[in-house]
Design a protein around this motif. Structure first.
Motif, PDB file in Angstrom:
ATOM      1  N   ASP A 154      -0.913   5.602   9.351  1.00  0.00           N
ATOM      2  CA  ASP A 154      -0.461   4.425  10.081  1.00  0.00           C
ATOM      3  C   ASP A 154       0.568   4.836  11.132  1.00  0.00           C
ATOM      4  O   ASP A 154       1.523   5.570  10.837  1.00  0.00           O
ATOM      5  CB  ASP A 154       0.172   3.413   9.126  1.00  0.00           C
ATOM      6  N   CYS A 229      -9.605  -2.774   8.455  1.00  0.00           N
ATOM      7  CA  CYS A 229      -8.440  -3.248   9.205  1.00  0.00           C
ATOM      8  C   CYS A 229      -7.352  -3.717   8.243  1.00  0.00           C
ATOM      9  O   CYS A 229      -7.515  -3.704   7.024  1.00  0.00           O
ATOM     10  CB  CYS A 229      -8.852  -4.387  10.134  1.00  0.00           C
ATOM     11  N   ASP A 230      -6.226  -4.178   8.803  1.00  0.00           N
ATOM     12  CA  ASP A 230      -5.096  -4.594   7.984  1.00  0.00           C
ATOM     13  C   ASP A 230      -5.419  -5.768   7.069  1.00  0.00           C
ATOM     14  O   ASP A 230      -4.777  -5.934   6.029  1.00  0.00           O
ATOM     15  CB  ASP A 230      -3.910  -4.985   8.879  1.00  0.00           C
ATOM     16  N   TRP A 233      -6.298  -3.857   4.012  1.00  0.00           N
ATOM     17  CA  TRP A 233      -5.234  -3.019   3.434  1.00  0.00           C
ATOM     18  C   TRP A 233      -3.990  -3.808   3.065  1.00  0.00           C
ATOM     19  O   TRP A 233      -3.185  -3.342   2.245  1.00  0.00           O
ATOM     20  CB  TRP A 233      -4.866  -1.908   4.420  1.00  0.00           C
ATOM     21  N   ASP A 234      -3.800  -4.993   3.627  1.00  0.00           N
ATOM     22  CA  ASP A 234      -2.626  -5.802   3.280  1.00  0.00           C
ATOM     23  C   ASP A 234      -2.620  -6.191   1.803  1.00  0.00           C
ATOM     24  O   ASP A 234      -1.555  -6.436   1.231  1.00  0.00           O
ATOM     25  CB  ASP A 234      -2.574  -7.080   4.134  1.00  0.00           C
ATOM     26  N   SER A 237      -4.660  -1.454  -2.001  1.00  0.00           N
ATOM     27  CA  SER A 237      -4.249  -0.086  -1.680  1.00  0.00           C
ATOM     28  C   SER A 237      -5.485   0.791  -1.526  1.00  0.00           C
ATOM     29  O   SER A 237      -6.605   0.386  -1.850  1.00  0.00           O
ATOM     30  CB  SER A 237      -3.363   0.465  -2.798  1.00  0.00           C
ATOM     31  N   ASN A 238      -5.281   2.006  -1.031  1.00  0.00           N
ATOM     32  CA  ASN A 238      -6.387   2.960  -0.920  1.00  0.00           C
ATOM     33  C   ASN A 238      -7.093   3.138  -2.261  1.00  0.00           C
ATOM     34  O   ASN A 238      -8.330   3.110  -2.354  1.00  0.00           O
ATOM     35  CB  ASN A 238      -5.873   4.323  -0.447  1.00  0.00           C
ATOM     36  N   LEU A 241      -9.023  -0.078  -3.465  1.00  0.00           N
ATOM     37  CA  LEU A 241     -10.256  -0.329  -2.722  1.00  0.00           C
ATOM     38  C   LEU A 241     -11.334   0.684  -3.089  1.00  0.00           C
ATOM     39  O   LEU A 241     -12.498   0.323  -3.262  1.00  0.00           O
ATOM     40  CB  LEU A 241      -9.986  -0.301  -1.217  1.00  0.00           C
ATOM     41  N   CYS A 242     -10.952   1.938  -3.213  1.00  0.00           N
ATOM     42  CA  CYS A 242     -11.940   2.959  -3.587  1.00  0.00           C
ATOM     43  C   CYS A 242     -12.512   2.695  -4.978  1.00  0.00           C
ATOM     44  O   CYS A 242     -13.722   2.815  -5.191  1.00  0.00           O
ATOM     45  CB  CYS A 242     -11.317   4.347  -3.529  1.00  0.00           C
ATOM     46  N   CYS A 266     -10.655  -9.816  -0.899  1.00  0.00           N
ATOM     47  CA  CYS A 266      -9.395  -9.752  -0.164  1.00  0.00           C
ATOM     48  C   CYS A 266      -8.922 -11.138   0.270  1.00  0.00           C
ATOM     49  O   CYS A 266      -7.730 -11.437   0.247  1.00  0.00           O
ATOM     50  CB  CYS A 266      -9.536  -8.826   1.043  1.00  0.00           C
ATOM     51  N   SER A 271      -5.214 -12.442   1.571  1.00  0.00           N
ATOM     52  CA  SER A 271      -5.176 -11.949   2.939  1.00  0.00           C
ATOM     53  C   SER A 271      -5.248 -13.106   3.930  1.00  0.00           C
ATOM     54  O   SER A 271      -6.100 -13.975   3.815  1.00  0.00           O
ATOM     55  CB  SER A 271      -6.340 -10.981   3.202  1.00  0.00           C
ATOM     56  N   ILE A 277     -14.667  -4.368   7.439  1.00  0.00           N
ATOM     57  CA  ILE A 277     -14.837  -3.130   6.685  1.00  0.00           C
ATOM     58  C   ILE A 277     -16.174  -2.500   7.038  1.00  0.00           C
ATOM     59  O   ILE A 277     -17.178  -3.204   7.195  1.00  0.00           O
ATOM     60  CB  ILE A 277     -14.758  -3.374   5.159  1.00  0.00           C
TER      61      ILE A 277
END
Length: 386
Positions: A154, A229-230, A233-234, A237-238, A241-242, A266, A271, A277
């Protein structure tokens, strides 16, 4: 920053494709924002000398309007290809006057270094090119856009390297924003922040220069790539999501559907931004598992039965709203394992389907109960990570 709607726009744009040993799916949703400012690019097999085995994926997160993000989604790749091929030409590639060749298969691929340099040059060139657009030049349109094309860090104004450039250009970082206003320190567009005399394009308050990484593939370990996009991710977390995507790929091989589940989850996690995505599956991506499908069916069946039980019992008080149903489910100690990273929010469609079937009341304005009580529900769902 940005205004919000009374209820989210949940229509989705979807696409998918397969080639070059890859499969991809994508999903985007406007959500609560008054305008859709995200854009994306997904191209399998580049139409350039020696690059038919290359693919390109990107997500553009626009701000203050969609103009820059939309233009970049259509034209950034051609700037990158032209720059990459030009650099490769120094190593012996024969390129026509239009920057392309009619026999792309017969030519050797450009070196990775040439493509890396081409990406940087392509970003700088498209940023300079857009500056000539009258609406962007005269300030009638002040939009800008970030761009993620693979693995990134970022670019925040409070990062030491970014802060140093901003201060050297005569700016400041306040409330973690450039001059107290812009939350990103590198972007395409945003020309109000790129007009410091005596400074080059990469020395301005906001720089269009990308950071480019080369990652060596590990075919036995690499499974998939996620660009988002945010708005994603807002609330995830990485790692979340994975794990969530991995669990979805084990029950469904439709990548559009997997991406839709991410976007919906999300939204239900709270969100408030546009959501986009792109999911790129490599050959070693998770495959559908009978055991995972069985567990998924058991979870859905359990949730359906619990909601039916809650709504069918005799009561003297008012019929419970969907927020109450979600709260009761969140405290259910007998709940079977929910999708990792998604939790109860990822099962909202299953829960709502039963709720709507058994709800004897209809909203006159058509506003779903979950959205009618959005502030309460967002607070609730942010605490639910079962």
């Amino acid at each position: 920053m940005g205004a919000f709607l009374d209820k989210p726009k949940t229509e989705k744009h979807n696409s998918h494709g397969e080639g070059n040993g890859l499969r991809y799916g994508l999903s985007s949703m406007q959500g609560w924002r008054v305008e859709m400012e995200d854009a994306h690019t997904a191209v399998l097999g580049l139409q350039a000398p020696g690059m038919t085995d290359w693919s390109f994926f990107a997500v553009y997160d626009g701000h203050a309007g969609s103009r820059v993000a939309t233009y970049c989604s259509k034209h950034l790749l051609e700037h990158i290809i032209t720059a990459s091929v030009s650099t490769g030409g120094k190593q012996g590639l024969q390129v026509g006057s239009d920057g392309c060749s009619t026999d792309t298969q017969a030519l050797p691929p450009p070196a990775v270094g040439a493509v890396k340099a081409g990406i940087r040059t392509g970003f700088l060139r498209i940023d300079e090119h857009m500056r000539s657009f009258s609406d962007l030049r005269n300030g009638m349109d002040r939009s800008g856009s970030t761009a993620v094309c693979f693995s990134t860090l970022d670019h925040k104004p409070c990062n030491p390297r970014e802060r140093e450039r901003i201060q050297n250009a005569g700016g400041s970082v306040m409330i973690q924003r450039v001059n107290g206003s812009l939350a990103v320190s590198r972007a395409l567009g945003d020309y109000d922040y790129k007009c410091v005399d005596g400074k080059g394009p990469t020395e301005q308050l906001v720089s269009p220069e990308p950071e480019v990484y080369v990652m060596v593939r590990a075919p036995e370990q690499d499974q998939f790539i996620i660009l988002a996009c945010d708005g994603i991710w807002d609330v995830m977390s990485n790692e979340e999501l994975c794990e969530f995507v991995k669990s979805r790929l084990e029950v469904c091989d439709d990548l559009e559907r997997v991406c839709n589940e991410v976007v919906d989850t999300c939204l239900h996690k709270g969100s408030r931004d546009n959501m986009s995505i792109v999911l790129v599956c490599l050959p070693n991506a998770p495959k559908v598992s009978e055991e995972a499908v069985r567990r998924e069916a058991e979870v859905n069946k359990y949730l359906e039965a619990r909601v039916e039980e809650m709504l069918s019992r005799p009561r003297e008080d008012a019929f419970p709203d969907l927020v109450t149903v979600m709260r009761n489910l969140a405290s259910d100690s007998g709940m079977p394992p929910l999708p990792p990273g998604g939790g109860l929010a990822s099962k909202r469609s299953v829960i709502e389907a039963v709720y709507n079937r058994l709800n004897p009341y209809k909203e006159e304005d058509g506003v779903n109960t979950l959205y009618k009580y959005a502030p309460l529900c967002v607070d609730l769902l942010q605490k639910i990570h079962v």
